[in-house]
Design an enzyme around this catalytic site. Structure first.
Site, PDB file in Angstrom:
ATOM      1  N   CYS A   1       4.347  37.901   3.285  1.00  0.00           N
ATOM      2  CA  CYS A   1       5.677  38.313   3.757  1.00  0.00           C
ATOM      3  C   CYS A   1       5.617  38.854   5.185  1.00  0.00           C
ATOM      4  O   CYS A   1       6.459  39.647   5.586  1.00  0.00           O
ATOM      5  CB  CYS A   1       6.259  39.383   2.844  1.00  0.00           C
ATOM      6  SG  CYS A   1       6.791  38.740   1.272  1.00  0.00           S
TER       7      CYS A   1
ATOM      8  N   ASP B   1      -4.747  45.704   5.334  1.00  0.00           N
ATOM      9  CA  ASP B   1      -4.489  45.609   3.892  1.00  0.00           C
ATOM     10  C   ASP B   1      -4.393  46.945   3.146  1.00  0.00           C
ATOM     11  O   ASP B   1      -3.433  47.157   2.430  1.00  0.00           O
ATOM     12  CB  ASP B   1      -5.573  44.732   3.246  1.00  0.00           C
ATOM     13  CG  ASP B   1      -5.132  44.154   1.914  1.00  0.00           C
ATOM     14  OD1 ASP B   1      -3.919  44.015   1.701  1.00  0.00           O
ATOM     15  OD2 ASP B   1      -6.002  43.851   1.078  1.00  0.00           O
TER      16      ASP B   1
ATOM     17  N   LYS C   1       2.910  40.500   6.611  1.00  0.00           N
ATOM     18  CA  LYS C   1       2.106  41.706   6.795  1.00  0.00           C
ATOM     19  C   LYS C   1       1.054  41.501   7.899  1.00  0.00           C
ATOM     20  O   LYS C   1       1.003  42.276   8.862  1.00  0.00           O
ATOM     21  CB  LYS C   1       1.422  42.036   5.469  1.00  0.00           C
ATOM     22  CG  LYS C   1       0.689  43.346   5.461  1.00  0.00           C
ATOM     23  CD  LYS C   1       0.186  43.639   4.065  1.00  0.00           C
ATOM     24  CE  LYS C   1      -0.606  44.923   4.026  1.00  0.00           C
ATOM     25  NZ  LYS C   1      -1.188  45.165   2.713  1.00  0.00           N
ATOM     26  N   THR C   2       0.269  40.443   7.772  1.00  0.00           N
ATOM     27  CA  THR C   2      -0.780  40.239   8.773  1.00  0.00           C
ATOM     28  C   THR C   2      -0.172  39.952  10.141  1.00  0.00           C
ATOM     29  O   THR C   2      -0.659  40.453  11.161  1.00  0.00           O
ATOM     30  CB  THR C   2      -1.736  39.110   8.336  1.00  0.00           C
ATOM     31  OG1 THR C   2      -2.192  39.419   7.035  1.00  0.00           O
ATOM     32  CG2 THR C   2      -2.934  39.012   9.258  1.00  0.00           C
TER      33      THR C   2
ATOM     34  N   ASN D   1      -3.182  29.526  -0.669  1.00  0.00           N
ATOM     35  CA  ASN D   1      -3.756  30.876  -0.610  1.00  0.00           C
ATOM     36  C   ASN D   1      -5.201  30.846  -0.091  1.00  0.00           C
ATOM     37  O   ASN D   1      -5.983  31.751  -0.352  1.00  0.00           O
ATOM     38  CB  ASN D   1      -3.690  31.533  -1.999  1.00  0.00           C
ATOM     39  CG  ASN D   1      -3.998  33.019  -1.945  1.00  0.00           C
ATOM     40  OD1 ASN D   1      -3.686  33.695  -0.967  1.00  0.00           O
ATOM     41  ND2 ASN D   1      -4.631  33.536  -2.987  1.00  0.00           N
TER      42      ASN D   1
HETATM   43  C1  OXD Z   1      -3.154  40.415  -1.618  1.00  0.00           C
HETATM   44  C2  OXD Z   1      -4.228  40.290  -0.627  1.00  0.00           C
HETATM   45  O1  OXD Z   1      -2.423  41.396  -1.536  1.00  0.00           O
HETATM   46  O2  OXD Z   1      -5.031  39.362  -0.734  1.00  0.00           O
HETATM   47  O3  OXD Z   1      -3.022  39.534  -2.476  1.00  0.00           O
HETATM   48  O4  OXD Z   1      -4.305  41.119   0.271  1.00  0.00           O
HETATM   49 MN    MN Z   2      -3.090  42.797   0.093  1.00  0.00          MN
END
Ligand code: OXD
Ligand code: MN
Length: 635
Positions: A285, A302, A287-288, A398
């Site tokens: 979403c 993370d 984040k990175t 993924n």
């Molecule tokens: C997750 C991750 O939240 O891989 O799934 O950081």
């Molecule tokens: Mn994560």
């Protein structure tokens, strides 16, 4: 010492050599020896190797991962590829297994309805039986790590036993080594421990065979996690999401927070300062990409621990030192820092991507898809389908890269600072096409906790199961919260209120769409929201107060878009993006209420915020007789 040594009597001397034994004895810690003894006796590996902090030992792990085929070298120096088990697009080990990840709950203890639990006795019996002989024929590595910087009040030590050399190698990239730190424990049991086994392996490369017996059981009572029949890092690596659960338990019983946060150093132009922000977003979403914004520095992507600090701020550390990032859509334009790092020589593990002529390819890399190659399904060619007739993409959505943060040009200089960094603000965001504006600042801390607690998102490919379903994701942490939500919310409220300089809270939404389903924002617009938030945390910008939170003024955004993106941000864009969508917000509130009504004893402050929010929205509806109210109305 003999008493301590006797703790290893069950282990056959053919299995562990004198050198490894000596390394264990040197720790002078009977708890470590007991654990090693118990699980070596149970899991029955053919060999046990203890790894210290020496370069020789660390190199051994890298080398063995390749020798046993869990990783293979790629053309660029330091790059390797690893695959996780795959049967069909719906049944694989390419993502976190939520269904089989359970908290062991002692009889009579309450757990929130959305926490996946199993009776502790029953669960232990089940998993310990599965683990009986699970390492047979394999080498078990014993390793010592630190969650957080070395010599820091924040940090927690962790012991990992695993028969996966890939797991051990990944942890070496992602966490700080801490064999020497274990010596300083002075014999105490103040550490987490993780027992992992890939279980029986099949094929070349060797992958977990018995996915039907995949179990990840979290034992809060013993501060340990047992994980078997998997390799995917979200399931297997003790220190990642498994330790997060143990840390959340500990934090909520003390006075700190363990969160699913990135940590970003924000460097506004011409202001000669850096302000640190955290952010929680469900997987995939943004984040990175927020943590990697151009011109800013990344401290973590993370997991973070937060503690109240002497200077009145919350301080925060990254418990990791590396990234296990989603590689999908990483391309030179949108992710220049990551692209540079993962296409040049350095230590990187790619997982579940396509390999063609020793070169990795992934979805959204901006290159032409090779017609064939090797991927997580074996030999792959365009059009390949799984047994159920589902198309197999060239790389898994993924698929990941594992890399040290210091390898990035934008790494923050405080990554290893034992005092962490002072926190100025927190971003929360989900995947929301039609309700929340791009950025909204909370009215106060409690309202901020509510904004975090009401993140909603569509499911993505980072977990097994249906994709595209809208789900509630409190603090993007629901998968990992192991204490009752009541307790988690109370801890948040108390934490913020204990601070002299409470972080500001911002809800963001990068996924707003118009009637024609087109995104209203460009990928990089988030840079302007972030710089605005940073300015707000220093009192640089005024904001428009709406009944549901503060929004930016058009003039400020116009300037920010010009300065940071060289873009003309029009009033029309602003008016469309920052409408207060009353009816949609009321519907969202209903969904949130429905979720929290299922929880026992939700704290009063939360219901007060919910009730105020509802009343405010209803008043707006009544006053304007409109579904969506333009931002200018609140000036
Ligand atoms: C997750 C991750 O939240 O891989 O799934 O950081
Ligand atoms: Mn994560």
């Amino acid at each position: 010492m003999d008493v301590v040594k006797n703790l290893l009597i069950n282990i056959d001397s053919d299995v562990i050599d004198q050198e490894s034994l000596d390394k264990l004895y040197a720790l002078n810690n009977e708890h470590v020896l007991k654990i090693v003894n118990e699980f070596i006796s149970r899991c029955k590996p053919s060999k046990v190797t203890v790894i210290t902090d020496s370069q020789e030992d660390i190199d051994y792990v890298r080398q063995r991962a390749i020798e046993i085929g869990e990783e293979a070298k790629l053309s660029i120096d330091g790059h390797t590829i690893h695959y996780d088990a795959f049967s069909t697009m719906g049944y694989h080990d390419q993502a976190r297994d939520k269904a089989n990840t359970r908290i062991l709950v002692p009889k009579g203890e309450y757990a929130s309805p959305w926490i996946n639990t199993i009776d502790r006795d029953e669960g232990l019996k089940e998993i310990l039986e599965i683990m009986e002989g699970c390492m047979r024929g394999n080498e078990c590595i014993v390793r010592f790590f630190c969650l957080g910087p070395i010599n820091s009040k924040f940090s927690i030590l962790a012991l990992q036993l695993t028969d996966s050399l890939y797991v051990c190698h990944s942890e070496d990239i992602l966490y700080r080594k801490a064999y020497e730190e274990f010596k300083k424990l002075d014999g105490s049991n103040k550490f987490f421990y993780f027992i992992h086994s890939s279980g029986e392996l099949i094929g070349d490369p060797p992958v977990s065979k018995n996915l039907d017996k995949r179990r990840i059981y979290i034992d809060l009572k013993e501060n340990r996690v047992l994980s078997v029949n998997n390799q995917y890092a979200g399931n297997s690596l003790g220190l990642k999401k498994l330790a997060l659960r143990l840390a959340i338990n500990q934090a909520n019983n003390e006075d700190w927070l363990a969160e699913h946060y990135f940590i970003l150093g924000v460097h506004p132009k011409g202001k000669n300062r850096v302000s640190y922000f955290c952010g929680a977003y469900p997987s995939a979403c943004g984040k990175t990409s927020t943590a990697m914004l151009p011109g800013q520095t990344v401290l973590g992507d993370d997991i973070a621990y937060l503690r109240p600090w002497d200077d009145g701020y919350a301080h925060v550390v990254n418990i990791e030192r590396g990234l296990f990032g989603i590689i999908k859509d990483v391309n030179p334009e949108d992710d220049p820092y990551i692209w540079d790092a993962i296409t040049t020589p350095r230590e990187i593990i790619f997982s579940n991507v396509l390999i063609r002529e020793e070169t990795p390819y992934w979805i959204g890399d901006g290159r032409e898809v090779p017609e064939k190659g090797i991927n997580f399904s074996g030999e792959w060619q365009i059009g390949k389908k799984d047994e159920e007739g589902k198309k197999i993409p060239h790389a898994h959505p993924n698929a990941r890269y594992t890399l040290r943060i210091e390898e990035l040009k934008n790494a923050d200089e405080n990554l290893h600072n034992p005092d962490g960094v002072p926190l100025h603000g927190i971003f929360y965001g989900g995947r929301d096409s039609d309700t929340m504006p791009p950025i909204l600042e909370s009215l106060n801390w409690e309202h901020g906790v509510f904004l975090g607690a009401s993140i909603e998102s569509e499911t993505t490919s980072a977990t097994i199961g249906a994709v595209g379903v809208r789900v509630q994701q409190p603090m993007a942490n629901l998968d990992f919260i192991v204490v009752p939500l009541r307790k988690y919310l109370e801890n948040h409220q108390r934490f913020g209120n204990s601070l002299q300089h409470c972080p500001k809270v911002f809800a963001t939404n990068y996924f707003l769409k118009n009637q024609d389903c087109k995104y209203l924002n460009g990928m990089l617009d988030k840079l302007c929201w972030v710089i605005w938030a940073e300015g707000r945390s220093h009192g640089d910008y005024e904001a428009i107060k709406t009944p549901v939170g503060y929004i930016p003024k058009y003039e400020d955004l116009k300037e920010l878009f010009k300065e940071y993106l060289g873009k003309d941000y029009t009033k029309e864009e602003y008016m469309e993006q920052f409408e207060i969508r009353v009816t949609k917000l009321l519907k969202k509130l209903e969904r949130i209420e429905m979720m929290y009504r299922k929880e026992e004893n939700v704290p009063d402050f939360f219901w007060i915020v919910v009730n105020e929010e509802r009343e405010n929205l209803l008043n707006l509806k009544e006053k304007y007789q409109k579904e969506d109210i333009p931002p200018d109305e609140f000036l």
